[in-house]
Design an enzyme around this catalytic site. Sequence first.
Site, PDB file in Angstrom:
ATOM      1  N   ARG A 118       0.817  -1.226   0.000  1.00 32.13           N
ATOM      2  CA  ARG A 118       0.000   0.000   0.000  1.00 32.13           C
ATOM      3  C   ARG A 118       0.839   1.259   0.000  1.00 32.13           C
ATOM      4  NH1 ARG A 118      -3.996  -2.512   3.359  1.00 32.13           N
ATOM      5  NH2 ARG A 118      -5.764  -2.905   1.992  1.00 32.13           N
TER       6      ARG A 118
ATOM      7  N   PHE B 129      -8.837   2.525  -5.635  1.00 34.22           N
ATOM      8  CA  PHE B 129      -8.220   1.177  -5.708  1.00 34.22           C
ATOM      9  C   PHE B 129      -7.244   0.901  -4.565  1.00 34.22           C
ATOM     10  CE2 PHE B 129      -5.206   2.266  -9.617  1.00 34.22           C
ATOM     11  CZ  PHE B 129      -4.467   3.121  -8.830  1.00 34.22           C
ATOM     12  N   GLU B 130      -6.853  -0.367  -4.496  1.00 38.05           N
ATOM     13  CA  GLU B 130      -6.035  -0.886  -3.388  1.00 38.05           C
ATOM     14  C   GLU B 130      -6.676  -0.557  -2.036  1.00 38.05           C
ATOM     15  OE1 GLU B 130      -1.782  -0.521  -3.697  1.00 38.05           O
ATOM     16  OE2 GLU B 130      -1.843  -0.932  -5.856  1.00 38.05           O
ATOM     17  N   GLY B 131      -7.988  -0.687  -1.980  1.00 37.40           N
ATOM     18  CA  GLY B 131      -8.739  -0.394  -0.755  1.00 37.40           C
ATOM     19  C   GLY B 131      -9.310   1.011  -0.840  1.00 37.40           C
TER      20      GLY B 131
END
Length: 653
Positions: free
Chosen positions: A310, A440-442
């Site tokens: 992240r 994106f990515e959470g």
Amino acid sequence: MTAADSRSLKTDQDQDETTRAAEPAAVSEREARQTAEAAREAEWRKPSFGKQLFLGRLRLDLIDPWPTPSAESVAEAERFVARVAEYAEAHIDNAQIERDASIPDDVLRGLADLGAFGMKIDKKYGGLGLSTHAYCQALTMLASANSSVSALLSAHQSIGVPQPLKLFGTEEQKSRFLPRLAAGEISAFLLTEPDVGSDPARLATTAEPVDGGYRLNGLKLWATNGTVADLLVVMAQVPRSEGHRGGITAFVVEADSSGITVERRNAFLGLRGLENSLTRFHDVFVPAENVIGREGQGLKIALTTLNTGRLSLPAVCVAAGKYCLRVAREWSGARVQWGRPVGQHEAIATKIAFIAATTYGLEAMLTLSCLLADDESNDIRIEAALVKLYASEMAWRMADETLQIRGGRGYETAESLAARGERATPVEQVLRDLRINRVFEGSTEIMHLFVAREAVDAHLAVAGDIIDPDATVGRKARAGVKAGGFYARWLPALAVGKGQLPRGYAEFGRLATHLRYVERASRRLARDTFYGMARWQGRMERKQAFLGRVVDIGAELFAMSAACTRARAEGTAEGWELADLFCHQARVRVDALFTALWDNSDARDAAAARKVLDGRYASLEAGILAHDDDRPWVAPWSTGPSEATDVRRRLRR
Ligand SMILES: Cc1cc2nc3c(=O)[nH]c(=O)nc-3n(C[C@H](O)[C@H](O)[C@H](O)COP(=O)(O)OP(=O)(O)OC[C@H]3O[C@@H](n4cnc5c(N)ncnc54)[C@H](O)[C@@H]3O)c2cc1C
């Protein structure tokens, strides 16, 4: 209508044996939560600054003194980032990528020659073996050249094949795949499907056990690098059967395997050079030795990979902050309106100060998280999630303010500016390219829930059974005793702390006042979280607005701590000033968030949203043209052979 569309519209009767309508899995809210909970890393083996912060304990000793990488590692990072900068300046043409919506093959080759595809891969597998900090510095540099380039490299290394293999791969898998990736082959990560976004429990791609391996069937949406990738990480459901524990499993898949079709390259608001695919799997054979970890471990692998993965998005956001600062400084000093440079009008001055302070705070937060990841002394899963959340939100605000500072020119494309003989400053592109980081990515909403879950973990560990509707009376009683003991010790500790001492944190000079504030705010945050739990008990998980604010306060406090620690470590006058400024601004935000915890319109908003969804206010929508058509929001799809033309882009290497 394309061939792919016509496939989607087939009726049940049309479907033969090889073609099966993929019904969205009927997954209850409870099952979805259980899937997420099962994927969660439950254990904490190392200390966590973030976890303690939410418990009301400012453990400054975990981040101060500022972690110091070895001189050798710093020199290596500097050398590499300088080479990247030199290459990017000479060869990466942002305007061209924007115009052609494509990163040229020779740029990808050049980056491969630099070793950029193996930045995070160990030297023994042909990579550069760079630290997380160096990797993020290089991404910041590359993002400043073109965001699609940094997105490609980040998807390749942070979520693509290298990182899950590094953490969960066998030695054999590492030696088989990593040298190829380090040399410039590209990887992608395929989790999302038409019916699977934030909620992986609905995953419909299957991996059926067959002789020697698995047979994959399904459709994967929005895979970054999917149109150019050589190796894919694919998440698929293995059905439970004898000898197979089943569950969502991660596979390394050769992208040119028979049965894989790249059906579309998707296009977006920004990141025009992104190579993002819709990829179909039809009876794709994957050998058993390509399973990463074990069957059923797929989501855990994805989440653990993201713990440090992240950090790459904030690196891109830091680049945006730096660029916005530069544009804001140069333009606001030069542009004169109403008798002064616009930067001297207070309304613009506050924006400039916000961009300067936020860039400093953000960079402090990112660098600290990277250094903590590198020295492996701390568990940084909360910090990385907080940086991702905070950076994506704040960078967006910084870009938006920069556009405002630029006035009409902020809204104009770089190409159009240049055509009129003006400086080609692509602020609108920065804004467009940044927007996806909040999704994106959470997504921001999911990161709020993710961090909130960790923030209340200590409470759930001692008192979870009390509020669990399924717990037996005996379990509730035992939990009551356990909770009594925990809270008897913990609650009194929240009443007093170093933040109340006039000389607390005196070693931080003029910044001490801010750390005292952080210490007091951390205890207040823990108390408020506890009150929330006591008040709402099992319903707390539905109080998303409250939880979101709790997490946002935590993010600000972490950012303030990082900024102060950084300023003290660097010891420059500018650093002290910027940290001070950042903390003053952050305190205003934190105070407002604390107020809003208990003084808000959340309940009203939730009730109103239900009415909106029920159509009560539909008349409000009258008087406009709706530009939609009547196609479904999510296109139905079926498994089976592809009828679309493969649009995979084969690179000249
Ligand atoms: C440019 C781009 C690149 C991408 N790259 C990849 C990739 O490389 N690999 C990959 O697998 N995927 C990728 N994705 C997919 C991306 O990760 C998803 O878009 C993201 O997970 C969100 O899913 P969704 O879009 O289906 O939104 P949904 O899950 O449908 O959510 C819609 C909205 O509801 C919110 N929401 C959902 N659930 C909750 C909840 N429980 N509580 C509160 N709010 C909620 C979300 O935050 C969002 O605002 C990419 C997407 C894009 C657009």
